[in-house]
Write an enzyme that holds these catalytic residues in place. Structure first.
Site, PDB file in Angstrom:
ATOM      1  CE1 TYR A  69      -3.322  -3.023   0.913  1.00 23.69           C
ATOM      2  CE2 TYR A  69      -4.330  -1.171  -0.220  1.00 23.69           C
ATOM      3  CZ  TYR A  69      -4.364  -2.493   0.169  1.00 23.69           C
ATOM      4  OH  TYR A  69      -5.427  -3.295  -0.185  1.00 23.69           O
ATOM      5  NE  ARG A  72      -2.794  -0.053  -4.798  1.00 27.31           N
ATOM      6  CZ  ARG A  72      -3.990  -0.499  -4.396  1.00 27.31           C
ATOM      7  NH1 ARG A  72      -4.062  -1.508  -3.534  1.00 27.31           N
ATOM      8  NH2 ARG A  72      -5.094   0.060  -4.845  1.00 27.31           N
ATOM      9  CG  HIS A 121     -14.033  -0.020  -2.698  1.00 24.73           C
ATOM     10  ND1 HIS A 121     -13.977  -0.468  -3.990  1.00 24.73           N
ATOM     11  CD2 HIS A 121     -15.190  -0.506  -2.185  1.00 24.73           C
ATOM     12  CE1 HIS A 121     -15.041  -1.227  -4.240  1.00 24.73           C
ATOM     13  NE2 HIS A 121     -15.794  -1.251  -3.165  1.00 24.73           N
ATOM     14  CB  CYS A 132      -7.954   2.096  19.246  1.00 23.51           C
ATOM     15  SG  CYS A 132      -6.841   3.357  18.570  1.00 23.51           S
ATOM     16  N   GLY A 196     -14.285   3.613 -16.518  1.00 21.26           N
ATOM     17  CA  GLY A 196     -13.084   2.840 -16.193  1.00 21.26           C
ATOM     18  C   GLY A 196     -13.244   1.870 -15.051  1.00 21.26           C
ATOM     19  CB  THR A 197     -15.425   0.438 -12.938  1.00 22.89           C
ATOM     20  OG1 THR A 197     -15.491  -0.642 -12.005  1.00 22.89           O
ATOM     21  CG2 THR A 197     -16.813   0.758 -13.463  1.00 22.89           C
TER      22      THR A 197
HETATM   23  C1  BV8 Z   1     -18.416  -7.091   1.048  1.00 23.95           C
HETATM   24  C2  BV8 Z   1      -9.863  -1.211  -2.037  1.00 23.95           C
HETATM   25  C3  BV8 Z   1     -19.610  -8.289   2.544  1.00 23.95           C
HETATM   26  C4  BV8 Z   1      -8.630  -1.989  -1.710  1.00 23.95           C
HETATM   27  C5  BV8 Z   1     -11.287  -2.778  -3.257  1.00 23.95           C
HETATM   28  C6  BV8 Z   1     -16.372 -13.976  -0.812  1.00 23.95           C
HETATM   29  C7  BV8 Z   1     -16.024 -13.504   0.434  1.00 23.95           C
HETATM   30  C8  BV8 Z   1     -16.243 -12.176   0.820  1.00 23.95           C
HETATM   31  C9  BV8 Z   1     -16.824 -11.305  -0.073  1.00 23.95           C
HETATM   32  C10 BV8 Z   1     -17.137 -11.786  -1.324  1.00 23.95           C
HETATM   33  C11 BV8 Z   1     -16.951 -13.101  -1.706  1.00 23.95           C
HETATM   34  N1  BV8 Z   1     -17.376 -13.233  -2.990  1.00 23.95           N
HETATM   35  C12 BV8 Z   1     -17.840 -12.049  -3.424  1.00 23.95           C
HETATM   36  C13 BV8 Z   1     -17.714 -11.181  -2.423  1.00 23.95           C
HETATM   37  C14 BV8 Z   1     -18.055  -9.798  -2.439  1.00 23.95           C
HETATM   38  C15 BV8 Z   1     -16.759  -9.047  -2.759  1.00 23.95           C
HETATM   39  C16 BV8 Z   1     -16.626  -9.053  -4.260  1.00 23.95           C
HETATM   40  O1  BV8 Z   1     -17.359  -8.355  -4.940  1.00 23.95           O
HETATM   41  N2  BV8 Z   1     -15.668  -9.866  -4.775  1.00 23.95           N
HETATM   42  C17 BV8 Z   1     -15.486  -9.922  -6.210  1.00 23.95           C
HETATM   43  C18 BV8 Z   1     -13.997 -10.197  -6.518  1.00 23.95           C
HETATM   44  C19 BV8 Z   1     -16.374 -10.996  -6.795  1.00 23.95           C
HETATM   45  N3  BV8 Z   1     -16.943  -7.726  -2.229  1.00 23.95           N
HETATM   46  C20 BV8 Z   1     -16.467  -7.453  -1.007  1.00 23.95           C
HETATM   47  O2  BV8 Z   1     -15.792  -8.191  -0.335  1.00 23.95           O
HETATM   48  C21 BV8 Z   1     -16.888  -6.079  -0.480  1.00 23.95           C
HETATM   49  N4  BV8 Z   1     -17.413  -6.253   0.848  1.00 23.95           N
HETATM   50  O3  BV8 Z   1     -19.018  -7.667   0.187  1.00 23.95           O
HETATM   51  O4  BV8 Z   1     -18.688  -7.246   2.340  1.00 23.95           O
HETATM   52  C22 BV8 Z   1     -19.910  -8.363   3.932  1.00 23.95           C
HETATM   53  C23 BV8 Z   1     -21.215  -8.639   4.275  1.00 23.95           C
HETATM   54  C24 BV8 Z   1     -21.508  -8.736   5.563  1.00 23.95           C
HETATM   55  C25 BV8 Z   1     -20.513  -8.580   6.534  1.00 23.95           C
HETATM   56  C26 BV8 Z   1     -19.203  -8.303   6.168  1.00 23.95           C
HETATM   57  C27 BV8 Z   1     -18.885  -8.177   4.859  1.00 23.95           C
HETATM   58  C28 BV8 Z   1     -15.685  -5.153  -0.376  1.00 23.95           C
HETATM   59  C29 BV8 Z   1     -15.056  -4.984  -1.737  1.00 23.95           C
HETATM   60  C30 BV8 Z   1     -14.014  -3.881  -1.687  1.00 23.95           C
HETATM   61  C31 BV8 Z   1     -12.648  -4.432  -2.031  1.00 23.95           C
HETATM   62  N5  BV8 Z   1     -11.685  -3.322  -2.124  1.00 23.95           N
HETATM   63  N6  BV8 Z   1     -10.456  -1.718  -3.276  1.00 23.95           N
HETATM   64  C32 BV8 Z   1      -7.486  -1.683  -2.652  1.00 23.95           C
HETATM   65  O5  BV8 Z   1      -7.622  -0.848  -3.559  1.00 23.95           O
HETATM   66  O6  BV8 Z   1      -6.419  -2.298  -2.463  1.00 23.95           O
HETATM   67  S1  BV8 Z   1     -11.862  -3.387  -4.716  1.00 23.95           S
HETATM   68  C33 BV8 Z   1     -10.865  -2.891  -6.021  1.00 23.95           C
HETATM   69  O7  BV8 Z   1     -11.161  -3.723  -7.117  1.00 23.95           O
HETATM   70  C34 BV8 Z   1     -11.197  -1.528  -6.556  1.00 23.95           C
HETATM   71  O8  BV8 Z   1     -11.470  -0.623  -5.539  1.00 23.95           O
HETATM   72  C35 BV8 Z   1     -12.381  -1.745  -7.452  1.00 23.95           C
HETATM   73  O9  BV8 Z   1     -13.574  -1.607  -6.752  1.00 23.95           O
HETATM   74  C36 BV8 Z   1     -12.295  -3.210  -7.768  1.00 23.95           C
HETATM   75  C37 BV8 Z   1     -12.219  -3.459  -9.241  1.00 23.95           C
HETATM   76  O10 BV8 Z   1     -11.291  -2.629  -9.701  1.00 23.95           O
HETATM   77  P1  BV8 Z   1     -11.672  -1.579 -10.908  1.00 23.95           P
HETATM   78  O11 BV8 Z   1     -11.663  -0.219 -10.353  1.00 23.95           O
HETATM   79  O12 BV8 Z   1     -12.877  -1.975 -11.678  1.00 23.95           O
HETATM   80  O13 BV8 Z   1     -10.445  -1.825 -11.693  1.00 23.95           O
HETATM   81  P2  BV8 Z   1     -10.162  -3.065 -12.545  1.00 23.95           P
HETATM   82  O14 BV8 Z   1      -8.694  -3.174 -12.583  1.00 23.95           O
HETATM   83  O15 BV8 Z   1     -10.983  -4.234 -12.128  1.00 23.95           O
HETATM   84  O16 BV8 Z   1     -10.735  -2.609 -13.960  1.00 23.95           O
HETATM   85  C38 BV8 Z   1     -10.236  -1.430 -14.563  1.00 23.95           C
HETATM   86  C39 BV8 Z   1     -11.196  -1.096 -15.667  1.00 23.95           C
HETATM   87  O17 BV8 Z   1     -10.735   0.087 -16.320  1.00 23.95           O
HETATM   88  C40 BV8 Z   1     -11.265  -2.172 -16.734  1.00 23.95           C
HETATM   89  O18 BV8 Z   1     -12.619  -2.333 -17.135  1.00 23.95           O
HETATM   90  C41 BV8 Z   1     -10.436  -1.588 -17.884  1.00 23.95           C
HETATM   91  O19 BV8 Z   1     -10.939  -1.983 -19.164  1.00 23.95           O
HETATM   92  C42 BV8 Z   1     -10.679  -0.115 -17.723  1.00 23.95           C
HETATM   93  N7  BV8 Z   1      -9.604   0.763 -18.204  1.00 23.95           N
HETATM   94  C43 BV8 Z   1      -8.269   0.558 -18.130  1.00 23.95           C
HETATM   95  N8  BV8 Z   1      -7.624   1.642 -18.639  1.00 23.95           N
HETATM   96  C44 BV8 Z   1      -8.578   2.537 -19.017  1.00 23.95           C
HETATM   97  C45 BV8 Z   1      -9.847   1.981 -18.748  1.00 23.95           C
HETATM   98  N9  BV8 Z   1     -11.004   2.629 -19.019  1.00 23.95           N
HETATM   99  C46 BV8 Z   1     -10.909   3.859 -19.557  1.00 23.95           C
HETATM  100  N10 BV8 Z   1      -9.732   4.477 -19.838  1.00 23.95           N
HETATM  101  C47 BV8 Z   1      -8.552   3.845 -19.590  1.00 23.95           C
HETATM  102  N11 BV8 Z   1      -7.387   4.463 -19.877  1.00 23.95           N
HETATM  103 ZN    ZN Z   2      -4.861   2.464  18.376  1.00 26.80          ZN
END
Ligand code: BV8
Ligand code: ZN
Length: 260
Positions: A69, A72, A121, A132, A196-197
């Site tokens: 992190y 990053r 996020h 804490c 871009g997501t």
């Molecule tokens: C939750 C912060 C529930 C950290 C991020 C099993 C166990 C637990 C949970 C789950 C599970 N199965 C599914 C889940 C739910 C899970 C989930 O969705 N998993 C996915 C993988 C299936 N979600 C969670 O866990 C969430 N919490 O569900 O809690 C719960 C319920 C009750 C009690 C307790 C808990 C929390 C999810 C948050 C994770 N943290 N980020 C960090 O950054 O290190 S997620 C991270 O990846 C990003 O923040 C973003 O959200 C995500 C995807 O990234 P993108 O932004 O879309 O980027 P990516 O690389 O994927 O794509 C880029 C895009 O840009 C592409 O489309 C590309 O074509 C395009 N692009 C590239 N260049 C360009 C462009 N477009 C335009 N112009 C360009 N130049």
């Molecule tokens: Zn503390």
């Protein structure tokens, strides 16, 4: 793929009153910030997001996760907002109500001038104590990581607990205030711009569908196909840093400093 200058999109955008701009890592790609999927490169190639972006991963190896992190964060500190961030900030000066909802943990929207950005996020810039919860001020410059990118996380000044990144990890709840505000904005939107997501991570990925079901026009800007293709009315294929300025200067002559 639709031409960004297609009259119907421009018409829709011009007359929009309540706009949501929903962004992912692609909006920061042209600032040199690896998209989330690509962020697992270099020293961290042999790790999966689940190893590094989970509480368990941090508890298992705090130095590895903290090092990733901080690397990053250093990348973001060296980066500049790109024309996509600037176009989104300018949009807010052209329309009555624009809410930026981002999945990104960088501060490039804010540095381009967007205000009230909803970070679903969390952020690289708001670390807190893992025990804490106290916020922990970070030194501007990030220390050089040790071997294999490892870096010992700081200790909390109040309780001595380990400091963790201020981001939402997989399996963690999203911040209630931001999520509810984002869902409300999507429910009331007449136009949603999705930039871009990949649309794979929930519940954030549900935002465009809420807007669509509530009757908003949904336009996607993405360099590639994504999980959101099927629910968008218009898909503008291309790099956000080019497509968004083109869209803005076509819809609002003189926008982005360009006469049409
Ligand atoms: C939750 C912060 C529930 C950290 C991020 C099993 C166990 C637990 C949970 C789950 C599970 N199965 C599914 C889940 C739910 C899970 C989930 O969705 N998993 C996915 C993988 C299936 N979600 C969670 O866990 C969430 N919490 O569900 O809690 C719960 C319920 C009750 C009690 C307790 C808990 C929390 C999810 C948050 C994770 N943290 N980020 C960090 O950054 O290190 S997620 C991270 O990846 C990003 O923040 C973003 O959200 C995500 C995807 O990234 P993108 O932004 O879309 O980027 P990516 O690389 O994927 O794509 C880029 C895009 O840009 C592409 O489309 C590309 O074509 C395009 N692009 C590239 N260049 C360009 C462009 N477009 C335009 N112009 C360009 N130049
Ligand atoms: Zn503390």
């Amino acid at each position: 793929m639709k031409d960004p200058l297609a009259p119907d999109i421009l018409q829709e955008l011009r007359k929009a009153h309540r706009v949501v701009v929903f962004t992912g890592a692609g909006v920061s790609a042209e600032s040199g910030i690896a998209t989330f999927r690509d962020a697992l490169t270099g020293l961290w190639t042999h790790f999966r997001a689940e190893d590094l972006a989970t509480l368990e991963g941090f508890q298992r190896d705090p130095e590895l996760v903290w090092g990733w992190y901080e690397a990053r964060r250093a990348q973001v500190l060296r980066a500049q907002p790109n024309p996509a961030h600037h176009a989104i900030a300018e949009l807010a000066s052209r329309l009555p109500r624009v809410t930026v909802v981002t999945q990104n943990v960088d501060d490039l929207h804010e540095r381009a001038g967007s205000a009230g950005v909803l970070h679903l996020h969390g952020s690289l810039h708001t670390p807190r104590c893992a025990r804490c919860g106290a916020p922990h001020p970070l030194p501007e410059a990030t220390p050089e990581p040790g071997g294999e990118g490892r870096l010992a996380p700081p200790r909390c000044g109040l309780c001595g607990g380990l400091v963790r990144p201020g981001v939402v990890w997989f399996g963690e709840m999203l911040p209630e205030r931001e999520l509810v505000a984002a869902q409300k904005a999507a429910l009331g939107a007449d136009f949603l711009l999705c930039v871009g997501t990949s649309g794979v991570v929930w519940p954030a990925a549900g935002i465009p569908g809420i807007a669509r079901d509530a009757g908003a026009t949904v336009v996607q800007v993405n360099a590639d196909a994504s999980d959101l293709d099927r629910l968008c009315h218009f898909n503008l294929r291309g790099p956000a840093g080019e497509v968004l300025p083109a869209l803005l200067s076509a819809a609002f002559p003189g926008a982005m400093g360009k006469a049409r």
